[in-house]
Structure formats: structure tokens, C-alpha cells
Scaffold this active site. Structure first.
Site, PDB file in Angstrom:
ATOM      1  N   HIS A  35      -1.804   6.016   2.605  1.00 19.63           N
ATOM      2  CA  HIS A  35      -1.902   4.876   3.518  1.00 19.63           C
ATOM      3  C   HIS A  35      -2.709   5.263   4.760  1.00 19.63           C
ATOM      4  O   HIS A  35      -2.933   6.446   5.019  1.00 19.63           O
ATOM      5  CB  HIS A  35      -0.503   4.373   3.881  1.00 19.63           C
ATOM      6  CG  HIS A  35      -0.507   3.064   4.599  1.00 19.63           C
ATOM      7  ND1 HIS A  35      -1.256   1.999   4.175  1.00 19.63           N
ATOM      8  CD2 HIS A  35       0.140   2.648   5.719  1.00 19.63           C
ATOM      9  CE1 HIS A  35      -1.068   0.977   5.001  1.00 19.63           C
ATOM     10  NE2 HIS A  35      -0.233   1.349   5.941  1.00 19.63           N
TER      11      HIS A  35
ATOM     12  N   CYS B 266       0.781  -1.242   0.000  1.00 22.02           N
ATOM     13  CA  CYS B 266       0.000   0.000   0.000  1.00 22.02           C
ATOM     14  C   CYS B 266       0.814   1.296   0.000  1.00 22.02           C
ATOM     15  O   CYS B 266       0.748   2.070  -0.953  1.00 22.02           O
ATOM     16  CB  CYS B 266      -0.955   0.005   1.199  1.00 22.02           C
ATOM     17  SG  CYS B 266      -2.187  -1.316   1.162  1.00 22.02           S
TER      18      CYS B 266
END
Length: 487
Positions: free
Chosen positions: A135, A81
Site C-alpha cells: 500500500h 488495497c
């Protein structure tokens, strides 16, 4: 004196008129700019109808694909991510952002970098974020990117991963069961809340040029989705992993223990995962994908209701791919094809061809310059990708010779990685070198022949018959992205 006064007054009126005309022209120019709907989906591999998957039920994503162009060979720059999103949002590759883990913010290495939404904000756009774009943690957000504070951007605050008591009452780690099937409305889960918030935001920003980023968290683990999406599939008929074994000859450094999945309470800490649990996980992934597809449909419906569809660029992307038991792996964090290849769909007002596919090699780092060009903005400086705009009208155009990804080992490192795996994907091969991060000494190599082995089941790097390909691809890898781009 009276004549001088009249002349000054006339000059003032003329200047005022010119200023007014200029300001109005600038406002019209800004207002006529296309909107951007920027849709991110976490952990989504190309298990979609528009990518030829006959199992996935994704009518809304397929509807978007029918309006635009589908990139069949799109790749992320690091298959997890935070690094992938930092790369895409800055237009810089991981070795520039210095984001190779989940804890580092890209502004540590690039304090003055102008992000993709920030660039649009600087050019008169209202930029807004709902859901997961950067994130998850609070410290990972980037307030300067947006015109207003983020909405539902931090998972812990945004909404639940679980709704059933058996999962929500678990003490300790937030991880409970790896799947959840609940008879609830979409809005019971965080992604239902995100789509509802995004629809409401569209209502309020519809009259100004906007860059609206909407980030969905499923099908990231846990595979939690309302029951109606589970009911779309017959578990026993879903395909099991086609290549469940570790590739022959692959170095240990290329693999991992599927730690992300094994942290859930219903998954063995080590050893084989029971066959029925594998079926349940695959079922959960498909159900979660259909859940997200429905949320995307709500966004598309509202754009149509507001008559915004014809002036809105829509891009759908995932931060990386995913393993569902292939290679004896679950989740991401490798340089394999299943982790680095991503779905990417682009719909642009006025494009001449609809529902087209292109097999051109493209990268997520290309999105920043692409969206800038399509919106008529000046080419951004310092980005490490190129605009994909020419492919909209010429999908078969000769394009990049190679695309690049990387991943560190160990994955959860302290100060810096010990080893970095650099991977290059060409039309016919994937080649990876695992380098000592400091000395740059090659520790291991991988070579997969995608003409004969698209599932990457056999590493050919140590096969003398392929020494020429190894040498050539090693040169391509070292030459870097600039040498691989069309000129």
C-alpha cells in the site's frame, strides 16, 4: 617432510577444485532459474479484451494472455488495497495478517513472516520493486522484501495524480476532479514514470535471476490519463451500468455510500450522480485502463529486446475488482462479485498450451506457492493457498470447491471491526454471513444464485426455497479454505 608437504598441497588443490566446481554449479543453478516479472494493477476489474470485453482496448494485456493462461474465476481475499496486497504478498488470509484496514502493517501480527519476494531473495534472486506493490504510505513499505530500496513506491513522492493547473492548484484535500484529460506524454503521470523506470531496471538486472515487481496505480481514481487514451473511445457509445439498482433484499451492511468517489470536487456529496458525469467516469476508467495497457506493452517489448521473454515468468494481477455504478455503488469495499473477482494472467516459459482459459476457482493467496513451484523452489511453509501449477497443463482439471473473501463494517473502524462479512463463492452461488466480530453471532445473510442471476440482483438468503443451500454453504464457509481445496 617433503612428501607430507606434497600430499597436503595436493589435498588443498583437490579441495579448492571441488569448492570451485560446487560454487560454479550453484551459480549456474541460480542463473538458470526463471525470472519473475510481477505486474500489479490497482482497481482493475476484468474489463479487458482477453476477458471477452468488446469495448476495452487492451492489445498488450491481450498479447500476454495469448502467451499464457487466463484465470476466468480468480478472487481476492479482501476488496481494498492494503489488506488484499498484504494477503497476496504473505500468502496468508486477512484473519492471519490482521490487516483489515489501510493503516495496519502485516508485520505487527506476523513480524517474522517471509514475504513472496523475500522468499525469492533468500533463494538467490535479485528482488526489486518499482511502483505500488504494497500500500502507498511510507510506513506501509517492507524494506526486507527487496534487494535494493523501492523506486516510486509512495504515491506522494512518486509522481502526480494530476497535471492540469485547475487540479494541481486546489488547496486542502489532494482530491480534485475525478477525471483528468491532458495532452501530455505518458511520463507526465506517475504510471508513465513507473514503466520508464522499470524498463531501465530491466537493462541493469538482465544478467542475474530477478524478481521484478512493477505496480501501476491507474485505473484507481482519479481517472487521469493522457488525451490519446481518451481519444480511443466514443463516450456516448460506452455502456452504462447494466444493473444500477441496489440488489433486492440485500442488507444495509453489505452496501456503502461510495465515499471514495464522493470526495472528489466534481461529484455530488450525496444523491444521484448525473447521467453525463456517469458517462465521463466510465470513459475515464476505460481510458486509464488503456493507458496502463500501453505501459505494460513497454515492459513486454523490452523483455523481447533483451531476449528475456523465454526465461521469464510473467504474472499480471489486480488487487480487487471495481463497481462502476452497478448496484448503485462506485469503487470497491464490498463482498459482491464485481469487487472480489479480479483479472489474473500467468505466462510461463515452456508451457505447452497458450492462450488458454480456465474456469477453475482460484485466489490471489495462491500466487505465492504457485510462483515458488514454477521457479523450482521448495514449497513455502505456512501459506494459506495452493499452487495453481497443475492448471497450466490441465486447465479443465477438477479444482477448488470454493474460494473466500471478507470485508469489515464499519469500513473506517477505530480499534477493530464491529462486524465482519465472510463470503464464499462456489461454482453456482455466492453466500455471505455478516458476523458480530467478537461474539460471532450472525447479523445478516446474503445468497446469490449465479446460474440464474450472475449480476447478483436478488438476495435469496431469506427465501425458504433456498434454505438447504443456505445451510450447506454456511457449513462450507465455517469449514474454511482447507476443506475446499482439491486433495
Amino acid at each position: 617432510m617433503k612428501k607430507m608437504y606434497k600430499n597436503n598441497l595436493l589435498l588443498f588443490l583437490i579441495l579448492t577444485l571441488i569448492l570451485s566446481i560446487t560454487c560454479n554449479a550453484q551459480k549456474r543453478a541460480v542463473k538458470n532459474k526463471p525470472n519473475i516479472l510481477f505486474i500489479a494493477v490497482d482497481d482493475l476489474r476484468p474489463n479487458l479484451g482477453c476477458y471477452g470485453n468488446s469495448v476495452a482496448i487492451t492489445p498488450n494485456i491481450d498479447r500476454l494472455a495469448a502467451r499464457g493462461i487466463v484465470f476466468d474465476n480468480a478472487y481476492c481475499q479482501q476488496a481494498v488495497c492494503a489488506p488484499s496486497r498484504a494477503s497476496l504478498m504473505t500468502g496468508r488470509r486477512p484473519d492471519r495478517t490482521k490487516v483489515w484496514n489501510l493503516n495496519t502493517h502485516f508485520r505487527k501480527a506476523l513480524p517474522d513472516v517471509v514475504t513472496l519476494p523475500q522468499y525469492f531473495k533468500q533463494h538467490g534472486y535479485h528482488t526489486e520493486c518499482v511502483g505500488k506493490i504494497y500500500h502507498d504510505p511510507e510506513q506501509a513499505q517492507d524494506l526486507v522484501s527487496w534487494s535494493v530500496p523501492e523506486t516510486l513506491a509512495v504515491t506522494g513522492k512518486a509522481g502526480p495524480k494530476y497535471v492540469l493547473d485547475i487540479n494541481t492548484n486546489k488547496k486542502g484535500s489532494w482530491k480534485a476532479a475525478a477525471t483528468e484529460n491532458a495532452n501530455v506524454e505518458d511520463s507526465a503521470y506517475v504510471d508513465g514514470k513507473v514503466s520508464r523506470a522499470a524498463v531501465n531496471i530491466l537493462n541493469t538486472i538482465k544478467d542475474k535471476p530477478f524478481f521484478l515487481a512493477v505496480g501501476f496505480r491507474r485505473p484507481h481514481l482519479p481517472f487521469s490519463a493522457p488525451q490519446k487514451y481518451w481519444s480511443m473511445y466514443d463516450r456516448e457509445s460506452l455502456p452504462l451500468p447494466a444493473n444500477p439498482d441496489t440488489p433486492d433484499g440485500t442488507p444495509e451492511v453489505a452496501l456503502h455510500s461510495s465515499k471514495e468517489l464522493r470526495g472528489y470536487t466534481d461529484i455530488p456529496e450525496s444523491g444521484p450522480i448525473p447521467r453525463q458525469k456517469i458517462r465521463e467516469l466510465i470513459h475515464g476508467y476505460y481510458a486509464s485502463t488503456s493507458f496502463i495497457d500501453a505501459q505494460i506493452g513497454k515492459l513486454l517489448d523490452r523483455l523481447e529486446q533483451l531476449h528475456l521473454m523465454e526465461n521469464t515468468i510473467i504474472v499480471l494481477w489486480s488487487d480487487h475488482g471495481y463497481h462502476l455504478g452497478e448496484h448503485n455503488l462506485w469503487s470497491k469495499t464490498t463482498n459482491f462479485e464485481l469487487d472480489t473477482r479480479v483479472p489474473l494472467i500467468l505466462s510461463v516459459p515452456g508451457q505447452k498450451q497458450h492462450g488458454e482459459h480456465t474456469d477453475a476457482l482460484v485466489e490471489l493467496v495462491d500466487l505465492y506457492p504457485t510462483l515458488a513451484e514454477l521457479a523450482g523452489l521448495p514449497a513455502p511453509e505456512g501459506v494459506e493457498g495452493i499452487s495453481m501449477g497443475p492448471l497450466l497443463s490441465h486447465p479443465d482439471k477438477k479444482w477448488k470447491k470454493a474460494v473466500f473473501s471478507q470485508f469489515p463494517r464499519p469500513w473506517f473502524y477505530k480499534d477493530e471491526p464491529e462486524i465482519m462479512g465472510y463470503s464464499v463463492r462456489t461454482r453456482n452461488y455466492r453466500y455471505t454471513e455478516w458476523l458480530d466480530f467478537r461474539t460471532r453471532e450472525v447479523k445478516a445473510r446474503e445468497l446469490y444464485n449465479h446460474r440464474n442471476d450472475p449480476r447478483e440482483t436478488r438476495n435469496l438468503a431469506n427465501n425458504n426455497r433456498f434454505s438447504e443451500q443456505v445451510d450447506r454453504l454456511s457449513h462450507v464457509l465455517k469449514a474454511g479454505w482447507q476443506k475446499a481445496t482439491p486433495h
